[in-house]
Design a protein around this motif. Sequence first.
Motif, PDB file in Angstrom:
ATOM      1  N   ALA A  17       0.822  -1.211   0.000  1.00  0.00           N
ATOM      2  CA  ALA A  17       0.000   0.000   0.000  1.00  0.00           C
ATOM      3  C   ALA A  17       0.858   1.263   0.000  1.00  0.00           C
ATOM      4  O   ALA A  17       0.580   2.210  -0.738  1.00  0.00           O
ATOM      5  CB  ALA A  17      -0.931   0.004   1.207  1.00  0.00           C
ATOM      6  N   ASP A  18       1.917   1.275   0.799  1.00  0.00           N
ATOM      7  CA  ASP A  18       2.769   2.460   0.911  1.00  0.00           C
ATOM      8  C   ASP A  18       3.558   2.747  -0.357  1.00  0.00           C
ATOM      9  O   ASP A  18       3.945   3.889  -0.604  1.00  0.00           O
ATOM     10  CB  ASP A  18       3.758   2.298   2.078  1.00  0.00           C
ATOM     11  N   HIS A  19       3.828   1.708  -1.158  1.00  0.00           N
ATOM     12  CA  HIS A  19       4.668   1.871  -2.356  1.00  0.00           C
ATOM     13  C   HIS A  19       3.924   1.479  -3.629  1.00  0.00           C
ATOM     14  O   HIS A  19       4.543   1.104  -4.621  1.00  0.00           O
ATOM     15  CB  HIS A  19       5.942   1.035  -2.201  1.00  0.00           C
ATOM     16  N   ARG A  20       2.611   1.604  -3.589  1.00  0.00           N
ATOM     17  CA  ARG A  20       1.750   1.155  -4.685  1.00  0.00           C
ATOM     18  C   ARG A  20       2.188   1.652  -6.068  1.00  0.00           C
ATOM     19  O   ARG A  20       2.166   0.907  -7.037  1.00  0.00           O
ATOM     20  CB  ARG A  20       0.317   1.604  -4.412  1.00  0.00           C
ATOM     21  N   ASP A  21       2.595   2.905  -6.182  1.00  0.00           N
ATOM     22  CA  ASP A  21       2.916   3.469  -7.486  1.00  0.00           C
ATOM     23  C   ASP A  21       4.365   3.268  -7.917  1.00  0.00           C
ATOM     24  O   ASP A  21       4.710   3.543  -9.058  1.00  0.00           O
ATOM     25  CB  ASP A  21       2.596   4.969  -7.501  1.00  0.00           C
ATOM     26  N   GLU A  22       5.215   2.781  -7.009  1.00  0.00           N
ATOM     27  CA  GLU A  22       6.631   2.684  -7.340  1.00  0.00           C
ATOM     28  C   GLU A  22       7.218   1.284  -7.272  1.00  0.00           C
ATOM     29  O   GLU A  22       8.319   1.056  -7.779  1.00  0.00           O
ATOM     30  CB  GLU A  22       7.439   3.621  -6.442  1.00  0.00           C
ATOM     31  N   VAL A  23       6.494   0.327  -6.682  1.00  0.00           N
ATOM     32  CA  VAL A  23       7.000  -1.038  -6.530  1.00  0.00           C
ATOM     33  C   VAL A  23       5.868  -2.025  -6.787  1.00  0.00           C
ATOM     34  O   VAL A  23       4.746  -1.824  -6.329  1.00  0.00           O
ATOM     35  CB  VAL A  23       7.559  -1.263  -5.093  1.00  0.00           C
ATOM     36  N   ASN A  24       6.178  -3.095  -7.515  1.00  0.00           N
ATOM     37  CA  ASN A  24       5.237  -4.197  -7.688  1.00  0.00           C
ATOM     38  C   ASN A  24       5.381  -5.134  -6.498  1.00  0.00           C
ATOM     39  O   ASN A  24       6.495  -5.467  -6.100  1.00  0.00           O
ATOM     40  CB  ASN A  24       5.588  -5.013  -8.947  1.00  0.00           C
ATOM     41  N   VAL A  25       4.275  -5.561  -5.930  1.00  0.00           N
ATOM     42  CA  VAL A  25       4.279  -6.595  -4.894  1.00  0.00           C
ATOM     43  C   VAL A  25       3.373  -7.711  -5.387  1.00  0.00           C
ATOM     44  O   VAL A  25       2.223  -7.475  -5.758  1.00  0.00           O
ATOM     45  CB  VAL A  25       3.795  -6.059  -3.528  1.00  0.00           C
ATOM     46  N   VAL A  26       3.918  -8.936  -5.404  1.00  0.00           N
ATOM     47  CA  VAL A  26       3.181 -10.094  -5.900  1.00  0.00           C
ATOM     48  C   VAL A  26       3.399 -11.255  -4.944  1.00  0.00           C
ATOM     49  O   VAL A  26       4.539 -11.602  -4.634  1.00  0.00           O
ATOM     50  CB  VAL A  26       3.665 -10.497  -7.319  1.00  0.00           C
ATOM     51  N   GLY A  27       2.310 -11.834  -4.469  1.00  0.00           N
ATOM     52  CA  GLY A  27       2.400 -13.048  -3.671  1.00  0.00           C
ATOM     53  C   GLY A  27       2.462 -14.247  -4.599  1.00  0.00           C
ATOM     54  O   GLY A  27       1.831 -14.258  -5.656  1.00  0.00           O
ATOM     55  N   VAL A  28       3.245 -15.247  -4.217  1.00  0.00           N
ATOM     56  CA  VAL A  28       3.338 -16.473  -5.004  1.00  0.00           C
ATOM     57  C   VAL A  28       3.024 -17.636  -4.064  1.00  0.00           C
ATOM     58  O   VAL A  28       3.860 -18.049  -3.265  1.00  0.00           O
ATOM     59  CB  VAL A  28       4.728 -16.656  -5.645  1.00  0.00           C
ATOM     60  N   ALA A  29       1.789 -18.117  -4.148  1.00  0.00           N
ATOM     61  CA  ALA A  29       1.319 -19.159  -3.247  1.00  0.00           C
ATOM     62  C   ALA A  29       1.622 -20.539  -3.811  1.00  0.00           C
ATOM     63  O   ALA A  29       1.506 -20.762  -5.010  1.00  0.00           O
ATOM     64  CB  ALA A  29      -0.182 -19.010  -3.028  1.00  0.00           C
ATOM     65  N   GLY A  30       1.995 -21.457  -2.933  1.00  0.00           N
ATOM     66  CA  GLY A  30       2.270 -22.822  -3.355  1.00  0.00           C
ATOM     67  C   GLY A  30       2.002 -23.802  -2.235  1.00  0.00           C
ATOM     68  O   GLY A  30       1.551 -23.433  -1.148  1.00  0.00           O
ATOM     69  N   GLY A  69      15.057   1.151  -0.009  1.00  0.00           N
ATOM     70  CA  GLY A  69      16.358   1.191  -0.667  1.00  0.00           C
ATOM     71  C   GLY A  69      16.257   1.000  -2.165  1.00  0.00           C
ATOM     72  O   GLY A  69      17.096   1.500  -2.925  1.00  0.00           O
ATOM     73  N   LEU A  70      15.249   0.305  -2.617  1.00  0.00           N
ATOM     74  CA  LEU A  70      15.044   0.089  -4.060  1.00  0.00           C
ATOM     75  C   LEU A  70      14.444   1.305  -4.749  1.00  0.00           C
ATOM     76  O   LEU A  70      14.603   1.475  -5.954  1.00  0.00           O
ATOM     77  CB  LEU A  70      14.121  -1.103  -4.290  1.00  0.00           C
ATOM     78  N   THR A  71      13.719   2.107  -3.991  1.00  0.00           N
ATOM     79  CA  THR A  71      13.006   3.230  -4.608  1.00  0.00           C
ATOM     80  C   THR A  71      13.762   4.532  -4.522  1.00  0.00           C
ATOM     81  O   THR A  71      13.295   5.551  -5.012  1.00  0.00           O
ATOM     82  CB  THR A  71      11.624   3.406  -3.953  1.00  0.00           C
ATOM     83  N   GLY A  72      14.920   4.526  -3.902  1.00  0.00           N
ATOM     84  CA  GLY A  72      15.743   5.723  -3.903  1.00  0.00           C
ATOM     85  C   GLY A  72      15.770   6.382  -2.589  1.00  0.00           C
ATOM     86  O   GLY A  72      16.233   7.313  -2.201  1.00  0.00           O
TER      87      GLY A  72
END
Length: 196
Positions: A112-125, A193-196
């Motif tokens: 939520a905090d980085h919605r416009d600058e970072v992709n977050v994807v869950g990978v369930a298994g 750190g990834l977003t600057g």
Amino acid sequence: MRARTALPASVAAVLLALTGCGSSGSGTADDAGTVSPSASSSPAGQPADPEGSGTETGGSEVPEVLDFTATTVDGRPFDATTLAGKPTVLWFWAPWCPKCKAQAAETAEVAADHRDEVNVVGVAGLDSNTAMKGFVTDTGTGSFPHLSDEKGEVWKRFGVTEQSRYVLLDETGETVYEGVLPGGEGLAGKVAGLTG
């Protein structure tokens, strides 16, 4: 740990033999969480692209590691090439894993905090799609996509051998962190750190 019948026997045997909910795992990250140069961002079992050429999509280059498709837990098609050009957090989880549940709130907050600058994807298994959908509902993590990786294909692509792991990619698709973050602690700092 109970056996998961949804996975083919060979994949299940490998994943379950290497998977330990709660084990820290050896991983390939050093003490600072940085992946060594020998751990490439190419999918496991595929050679790295020596010339750095990837698939072209919409004028931007897609790293080979993001050149795959999957299906979300809600049955929608997912094209990972859409992640190219932005830092990406891949969160590998299993529905029955208490450590994964403990990471859910922090992961959702970072998304939520980085919605416009970072992709977050869950990978369930390591379980059925029904259980995966229940986990997303129960943990309130439906604000970002979750892949239903019942066969472990995405897990293998990123060399993940246990649940409750994060793989962080920079905007070029290079792995900059791979490991466990108990309760998601430290995820926000790594993403910052990834977003600057």
